[in-house]
Each structure stands twice: as structure tokens, then as C-alpha cells.
Design a protein around this motif. Structure first.
Motif, PDB file in Angstrom:
ATOM      1  N   ARG A 293      41.801  51.063  51.566  1.00 45.40           N
ATOM      2  CA  ARG A 293      41.617  52.048  52.240  1.00 45.40           C
ATOM      3  C   ARG A 293      41.062  53.119  51.195  1.00 45.40           C
ATOM      4  NH1 ARG A 293      48.187  54.003  51.668  1.00 45.40           N
ATOM      5  NH2 ARG A 293      47.892  54.483  49.590  1.00 45.40           N
ATOM      6  N   GLU A 294      40.536  54.241  51.249  1.00 47.30           N
ATOM      7  CA  GLU A 294      39.760  55.278  50.571  1.00 47.30           C
ATOM      8  C   GLU A 294      40.080  55.129  49.105  1.00 47.30           C
ATOM      9  OE1 GLU A 294      38.998  59.770  50.551  1.00 47.30           O
ATOM     10  OE2 GLU A 294      38.373  58.828  52.360  1.00 47.30           O
ATOM     11  N   ASP A 295      41.589  55.424  48.930  1.00 47.13           N
ATOM     12  CA  ASP A 295      42.091  55.304  47.626  1.00 47.13           C
ATOM     13  C   ASP A 295      42.889  54.044  46.777  1.00 47.13           C
ATOM     14  OD1 ASP A 295      44.307  55.282  49.374  1.00 47.13           O
ATOM     15  OD2 ASP A 295      45.557  56.806  47.999  1.00 47.13           O
ATOM     16  N   ASP A 296      42.697  53.025  47.527  1.00 43.12           N
ATOM     17  CA  ASP A 296      43.362  51.783  47.097  1.00 43.12           C
ATOM     18  C   ASP A 296      42.989  50.659  47.698  1.00 43.12           C
ATOM     19  OD1 ASP A 296      45.537  50.508  45.594  1.00 43.12           O
ATOM     20  OD2 ASP A 296      47.054  50.690  47.222  1.00 43.12           O
ATOM     21  N   GLY A 297      43.313  49.487  47.003  1.00 45.26           N
ATOM     22  CA  GLY A 297      42.721  48.035  47.672  1.00 45.26           C
ATOM     23  C   GLY A 297      43.698  47.183  47.164  1.00 45.26           C
ATOM     24  N   VAL A 298      43.884  46.260  47.771  1.00 48.64           N
ATOM     25  CA  VAL A 298      44.560  44.766  47.357  1.00 48.64           C
ATOM     26  C   VAL A 298      43.898  43.463  48.010  1.00 48.64           C
ATOM     27  CG1 VAL A 298      46.298  45.107  49.050  1.00 48.64           C
ATOM     28  CG2 VAL A 298      46.810  43.679  46.959  1.00 48.64           C
ATOM     29  N   GLN A 299      43.881  42.564  47.096  1.00 48.48           N
ATOM     30  CA  GLN A 299      43.261  41.204  47.425  1.00 48.48           C
ATOM     31  C   GLN A 299      44.507  40.141  47.063  1.00 48.48           C
ATOM     32  OE1 GLN A 299      39.354  39.744  46.542  1.00 48.48           O
ATOM     33  NE2 GLN A 299      40.048  37.920  46.052  1.00 48.48           N
ATOM     34  N   PHE A 300      44.580  39.359  48.160  1.00 44.90           N
ATOM     35  CA  PHE A 300      45.362  38.470  48.317  1.00 44.90           C
ATOM     36  C   PHE A 300      44.728  36.935  48.100  1.00 44.90           C
ATOM     37  CE2 PHE A 300      47.828  41.517  50.404  1.00 44.90           C
ATOM     38  CZ  PHE A 300      49.064  41.509  49.594  1.00 44.90           C
ATOM     39  N   ASP A 301      44.998  35.992  47.255  1.00 47.19           N
ATOM     40  CA  ASP A 301      44.634  34.863  47.467  1.00 47.19           C
ATOM     41  C   ASP A 301      45.971  34.028  48.038  1.00 47.19           C
ATOM     42  OD1 ASP A 301      42.354  35.211  46.363  1.00 47.19           O
ATOM     43  OD2 ASP A 301      43.003  34.741  44.439  1.00 47.19           O
ATOM     44  N   LEU A 302      46.025  33.601  49.119  1.00 50.97           N
ATOM     45  CA  LEU A 302      47.075  33.127  49.728  1.00 50.97           C
ATOM     46  C   LEU A 302      47.049  31.499  50.069  1.00 50.97           C
ATOM     47  CD1 LEU A 302      49.069  34.864  52.763  1.00 50.97           C
ATOM     48  CD2 LEU A 302      48.578  32.142  53.079  1.00 50.97           C
ATOM     49  N   PHE A 303      47.940  31.021  49.380  1.00 57.36           N
ATOM     50  CA  PHE A 303      48.034  29.399  49.369  1.00 57.36           C
ATOM     51  C   PHE A 303      48.824  28.934  50.583  1.00 57.36           C
ATOM     52  CE2 PHE A 303      46.987  30.597  45.274  1.00 57.36           C
ATOM     53  CZ  PHE A 303      46.010  29.673  44.942  1.00 57.36           C
ATOM     54  N   ARG A 304      48.526  28.161  51.412  1.00 53.10           N
ATOM     55  CA  ARG A 304      49.238  27.710  52.635  1.00 53.10           C
ATOM     56  C   ARG A 304      50.113  26.419  52.412  1.00 53.10           C
ATOM     57  NH1 ARG A 304      46.756  28.277  58.085  1.00 53.10           N
ATOM     58  NH2 ARG A 304      45.448  30.085  58.009  1.00 53.10           N
ATOM     59  N   GLY A 305      51.419  26.398  52.310  1.00 54.14           N
ATOM     60  CA  GLY A 305      52.102  25.529  52.300  1.00 54.14           C
ATOM     61  C   GLY A 305      52.274  24.621  51.021  1.00 54.14           C
ATOM     62  N   ALA A 306      51.395  24.633  50.270  1.00 51.97           N
ATOM     63  CA  ALA A 306      51.391  23.819  48.987  1.00 51.97           C
ATOM     64  C   ALA A 306      50.160  24.459  48.045  1.00 51.97           C
ATOM     65  CB  ALA A 306      51.016  22.529  49.284  1.00 51.97           C
TER      66      ALA A 306
END
Length: 193
Positions: free
Chosen positions: A92-105
Motif C-alpha cells: 500500500r502507499e506507506d508499507d509493503g511485505v513480501q512472503f516466500d511461502l514454502f508449500r508443505g516442505a
């Protein structure tokens, strides 16, 4: 009243993370943050959030991502990956987040590196966020660095070398996707410093 709550959440820096982890916990999602968790749940501390999710909870997790995005006023600006892992970036205008999401293992070059049952044995709570035990996280980072680069920077070696937690049995039990010979060699490397 709901509009007031949403507007206030929208103005809180890091609102996505705090809301997201609360929702994961409320829905009983089996997950853990793999490293760099010390500023959670309010902030990612300037890094990506590496998170593992149990294979049976992946779809629920994506639904929670969408709900949190809407509730906190973020936009999904990128999503890509494959059946083993995905990268998701919310801003959003004032913030951000990135996920590296591992599925199951956790995978290395499309081969299972660490299985979900092993991960589940090493999770604990940190300020309302499920996180991976530091010793096990250090071992994973050390091994991934060696596998990816054929060598290892001292910041990955220091937490592992001489660490008494890493007995031969511990390594064999927790590196079950590797051969027993590999676990023995890692053990000798660790104790010989």
C-alpha cells in the motif's frame, strides 16, 4: 464501526503482518516463519518473510492473504512460483511485505530438502507468531548455502560449528531426506570445527 476499525488498521505501519499472523492462528493454520522473526508481528525488519505452511493448510493460507489484503488496504502486486514455493508481494502507499511461502516442505531444486513432519517438531511461539527453532533454522541455512554455492560464508558456519545440539542422532533424525552417510559427514564437520 467496521469502517472506523478498517481505517485505523490502514494507518498502522505493519498492519498487514499483525493481522495476517492473528488470522493464521485463529484459523488453526500450521505454519512457521523460518528465520528473521525478531521484529514480528509488527514488522518484517526490512527482509522478506520466509514462511512454511503445512500442505493441508496452503489454500486456507491464500484465503487469509486475500482477506488480510482487503481488510488492511493492501494490493497484491506480484505473485509467482510453482508447486513447491511462491513469492507474494503486498503493498500500500506507506508499507509493503513480501512472503516466500514454502508449500508443505522445503525444497532444493525440486527435491524435498526438509519434510513437513520434521518442521512441525521444531516450531515454537514467539510473540504470537509460530517460528522455527533457531538451531534447526541455522542448520537449514548452513546446508542450503553449501548446496546452492558449494561454499559457505562464515555467518552461516558460526552458529553450527561446535554446536552441541547437533549430535549424530539429531542430524540423522532431522535430515531424513539425506543419506545416513551425509548426516555422518556433517556431524564430523561440526565436531571437528
Amino acid at each position: 464501526m467496521n469502517n472506523i476499525i478498517k481505517m485505523n488498521t490502514h494507518k498502522i505501519r505493519g498492519g498487514y503482518l499483525a493481522t495476517y499472523f492473528r488470522k493464521l492462528n485463529e484459523c488453526g493454520v500450521r505454519y512457521c516463519v523460518l528465520r528473521n522473526y525478531w521484529s514480528l508481528p509488527q514488522s518484517s525488519g526490512g527482509s522478506d518473510v520466509d514462511i512454511w505452511v503445512h500442505e493441508d493448510d496452503v489454500e486456507k493460507t491464500f484465503r487469509i492473504c486475500e482477506e488480510t489484503k482487503t481488510e488492511c488496504g493492501y494490493h497484491l502486486v506480484s505473485r509467482y512460483g510453482d508447486a513447491t514455493a511462491e513469492k507474494l508481494c503486498f503493498q500500500r502507499e506507506d508499507d509493503g511485505v513480501q512472503f516466500d511461502l514454502f508449500r508443505g516442505a522445503i525444497y532444493y531444486r525440486n527435491r524435498m530438502f526438509i519434510d513437513g513432519d520434521t518442521i512441525l517438531r521444531h516450531i515454537h511461539d514467539y510473540q504470537g507468531v509460530c517460528v522455527l527453532d533457531d538451531n534447526f533454522a541455522d542448520l537449514i541455512a548452513f546446508l542450503k548455502e553449501i548446496l546452492n554455492n558449494g561454499k559457505c560464508a562464515s555467518k552461516y558456519v558460526a552458529p553450527v560449528i561446535g554446536n552441541e545440539v547437533f549430535s549424530e542422532n539429531y542430524l540423522k533424525d532431522n535430515l531424513c531426506n539425506f543419506s545416513p552417510t551425509f548426516a555422518e559427514k556433517i556431524y564430523l564437520f561440526i565436531i571437528n570445527q
